[in-house]
Design an enzyme around this catalytic site. Structure first.
Site, mmCIF file in Angstrom:
data_model
loop_
_atom_site.group_PDB
_atom_site.id
_atom_site.type_symbol
_atom_site.label_atom_id
_atom_site.label_comp_id
_atom_site.label_asym_id
_atom_site.label_seq_id
_atom_site.Cartn_x
_atom_site.Cartn_y
_atom_site.Cartn_z
ATOM 1 N N GLU A 281 1.032 -1.096 -0.293
ATOM 2 C CA GLU A 281 0.601 -0.064 0.144
ATOM 3 C C GLU A 281 0.748 1.249 0.082
ATOM 4 O O GLU A 281 0.210 2.138 -0.815
ATOM 5 C CB GLU A 281 -0.928 -0.075 0.947
ATOM 6 N N CYS B 114 -11.197 2.241 -15.442
ATOM 7 C CA CYS B 114 -11.843 4.140 -15.212
ATOM 8 C C CYS B 114 -10.094 4.615 -15.229
ATOM 9 O O CYS B 114 -10.209 4.892 -13.392
ATOM 10 C CB CYS B 114 -12.729 3.842 -13.608
ATOM 11 N N CYS C 138 -15.286 2.296 -20.387
ATOM 12 C CA CYS C 138 -16.705 2.833 -19.199
ATOM 13 C C CYS C 138 -18.104 0.994 -20.352
ATOM 14 O O CYS C 138 -18.784 0.560 -19.503
ATOM 15 C CB CYS C 138 -17.457 4.184 -19.574
ATOM 16 N N CYS D 274 -17.297 -1.778 -18.015
ATOM 17 C CA CYS D 274 -17.492 -1.355 -16.413
ATOM 18 C C CYS D 274 -18.910 -1.666 -15.554
ATOM 19 O O CYS D 274 -20.088 -1.662 -16.545
ATOM 20 C CB CYS D 274 -17.233 -0.278 -16.237
ATOM 21 N N CYS E 268 -23.360 5.493 -13.654
ATOM 22 C CA CYS E 268 -22.563 6.474 -13.635
ATOM 23 C C CYS E 268 -22.850 7.735 -14.032
ATOM 24 O O CYS E 268 -23.375 7.610 -15.091
ATOM 25 C CB CYS E 268 -21.566 5.587 -14.215
HETATM 26 S S1 SF4 Z 1 -18.709 4.336 -16.490
HETATM 27 FE FE1 SF4 Z 1 -18.623 5.841 -14.749
HETATM 28 S S2 SF4 Z 1 -16.996 3.944 -13.118
HETATM 29 FE FE2 SF4 Z 1 -17.498 3.013 -15.259
HETATM 30 S S3 SF4 Z 1 -15.159 3.107 -15.644
HETATM 31 FE FE3 SF4 Z 1 -16.841 4.918 -17.452
HETATM 32 S S4 SF4 Z 1 -16.709 6.497 -15.849
HETATM 33 FE FE4 SF4 Z 1 -15.756 5.336 -14.688
#
Ligand code: SF4
Length: 356
Positions: free
Chosen positions: A43, A198, A205, A208, A214
């Site tokens: 970390e 992200c 996206c 994602c 989002c």
């Molecule tokens: S949908 Fe939103 S959270 Fe997902 S990668 Fe795109 S910007 Fe990031």
């Protein structure tokens, strides 16, 4: 808690966990085995540094300092040497001091207590949360750079995350979304999502797991979030680095223990070229026989830029005077001594020995 909110939280973490089961990273070196010590070191290394850069450093560090006690008992020079090139050297100094506290107060073990962990040098709320969650499966949230990016974009939260009000909102969300089960996996998952999907410049996206709700994606604001800090003019400072080469090697000086490059070994410095000869007379008792100014370059720190002019100085004989004081060494590639050297100095040394 309203049912709708509960459902949102559950779906946020369960979507991320389902994605993690398929696409997350399960073979990072600090995951095998995932001990509190290995989680802690990883970390700290991962602050401001990418995973692929950290991996070889982490492996070398663990091979040399396999236990908290080994790290605590090692000289700071050895720790800094294993940090050379990673930057932000205060991290290594804090790690070393914290290991000594753990040795002296907790028999060399990381306590499973958030407040005690957060009280250690160099450990803030997010790192303490990561240690609690990843190593002890305790329900604590994290808010590192990757998580901030995911949460600001997903929630459409405007404002620089360093501002207290924005940070408070993000912490509240981070805590709200942290599940009550599979805490370690969720913590790894949201970090992975921020790092791999992200990402800062090219969020993917379509891949994602939380894209459906989002806010940044819905409004096309991905590139604007997180809101950057207001740009501050970065002052430009100048320095001249003296690469003094004698028969025994190149002269390095240990920097003071705190401050810029604290405890690392670097070339002696003066501010301007016309101070070079007076410096040599005062410290070496002799003027350089040969002097050669190299092309200046700029090294960027978080708070200023440093224009560095390297000057090579050849000495036919080792000056006795310099070795009278501690904190100096003649560095030679052939029998390289294990000391920490900042990246620009390491690059100059490499060029210097390549040319000879
Ligand atoms: S949908 Fe939103 S959270 Fe997902 S990668 Fe795109 S910007 Fe990031």
């Amino acid at each position: 808690m309203p049912l709708a909110m509960l459902t949102n939280e559950l779906s946020f973490s369960s979507k991320i966990l389902a994605w993690f089961d398929q696409h997350g990273r399960h073979d990072l070196p600090w995951q095998q085995p995932r001990t509190p010590y290995r989680v802690w070191v990883s970390e700290i290394m991962l602050q401001q540094t990418q995973v692929r850069t950290v991996i070889p450093y982490f492996e070398r560090f663990m091979a040399r300092f396999p236990e908290i006690i080994t790290l605590a008992d090692a000289p700071l020079d050895a720790v800094l040497e294993h940090w050379s090139g990673l930057g932000y050297y205060a991290r290594a100094r804090h790690l070393h001091r914290a290991a000594q506290q753990l040795r002296d107060q907790y028999a060399g073990q990381m306590p499973a207590d958030f407040a005690q962990v957060q009280a250690l040098p160099g450990i803030g709320r997010s790192t303490a949360g990561a240690i609690m969650a990843l190593a002890f499966e305790q329900r604590y949230a994290i808010l590192d750079g990757n998580v901030k990016r995911v949460l600001t974009r997903h929630g459409g939260i405007v404002g620089w995350p360093g501002e207290t009000a924005v940070a408070n909102t993000l912490w509240a969300l981070a805590e709200q979304y942290t599940p009550t089960v599979r805490i370690a996996e969720y913590t790894q998952a949201i970090m992975d999502l921020g790092a791999g999907v992200c990402s800062r410049s090219r969020p993917q996206c379509a891949r994602c797991p939380i894209h459906a709700d989002c806010q940044a994606r819905a409004t096309g604001q991905q590139q604007c979030l997180p809101t950057p800090r207001k740009a501050r003019a970065q002052p430009l400072r100048h320095t001249v680095m003296l690469m003094i080469q004698g028969p025994q090697g190149v002269l390095l000086q240990q920097r003071p223990p705190v401050g810029l490059w604290g405890g690392l070994w670097a070339f002696p410095q003066v501010e301007q070229l016309d101070e070079v000869t007076p410096w040599c007379l005062a410290h070496l008792g002799t003027a350089p026989q040969t002097l050669q100014a190299w092309e200046p370059f700029t090294h960027v720190f978080s708070h200023f830029r440093w224009k560095i002019t390297p000057v090579w100085l050849g000495l036919a004989h080792d000056p006795a005077k310099i070795m009278e004081a501690g904190g100096w060494l003649w560095y030679n590639y052939s029998d390289a001594i294990a000391v920490g050297v900042p990246a620009p100095v390491a690059n100059l040394l490499a060029q210097l020995f390549q040319n000879n």
